[in-house]
Design a protein around this motif. Sequence first.
Motif: not given
Length: 295
Positions: A20-21, A76, A78, A118-119, A145, A150, A168, A199-200, A224
């Motif tokens: 997704d990136y 990403a 966004t 993550g992410g 993810g 993800q 996941t 990550g997040p 993030e």
Amino acid sequence: MSDTPVQTSATVLTVRQVQDYHAMTLVAPAIAERFRPGQFVALAVGGEHTSRLVRRCFGVHEVKSDYGGTVELVFADTEPGTAWLAGRRSRDQIDLVGPLGRPFRLPRDPVSCLLVGGGPGGAAVFALADTLLRRGCQVHFVLGGASAKQVFGSRMAQRIGDSATVATEDGSMGERGTVRDVLPRVIEETGTDVVYGCGPTGLLRSVTQVASDFGLPSQVSVEEFLQRTGACGIGVCMTCMLPLHGDDGVTRMVRACADGPVLRGDRVRWGDLGTIPFDALGAPRVLNLSEGGAQ
């Protein structure tokens, strides 16, 4: 080699879709030779005459010696700025500043390291993994993810790590569940000595809590949070402030960009992000009417 960051016009080598990136590789020798894992770069977006003045900050996935030195970022799409980046093509030029911020602190001796990602921000654990492996450390991965699309880098983690666990939320890759669900078991199975996280923000909070439960040190990259709040990336604008416990037990407001992005997880006041806690050094004093503050 100087630790001073540089501003340069970097040449786009490739931009490719990964899950997704987007992964962007830039030719930037001066930044590549100065980079240490955990540091980030700040990109100008929109072109020469744009009204978009705020730079976009990203951790570094990989640095290579190709073409004199390349830097790869994962992000990403966004918002309009990242959409502009995703539309770049080979040989385009991007104004780039870096490497910025404080890197991960590395263990003095070969130990068992758990790297949690993550992410798109999780891509930064791989630059760290490369350095740790060269130092003779064991490197174990936990990647997570919402879905398989993800999760970044699962194949690479399986290839280079001593172990790799994927979780996941929908069960489309690896184990069904969250990173927090699998962390305790992985820590016990791998004999983890230190935990690193990228990550997040929610993931970093979980990493910190689980590591603390096991009495382990944790280092996390608050990239993030920096992306959501930062404007300059160099410590001037003061928009990316967050509360941190000091060695003396006093809470101080620090900059995610210049004092981070790598911080000790157990020192971050995760529940107070985005605020100035009343007990922080220099916090505004609240007038207490019950004590006769007003007549």
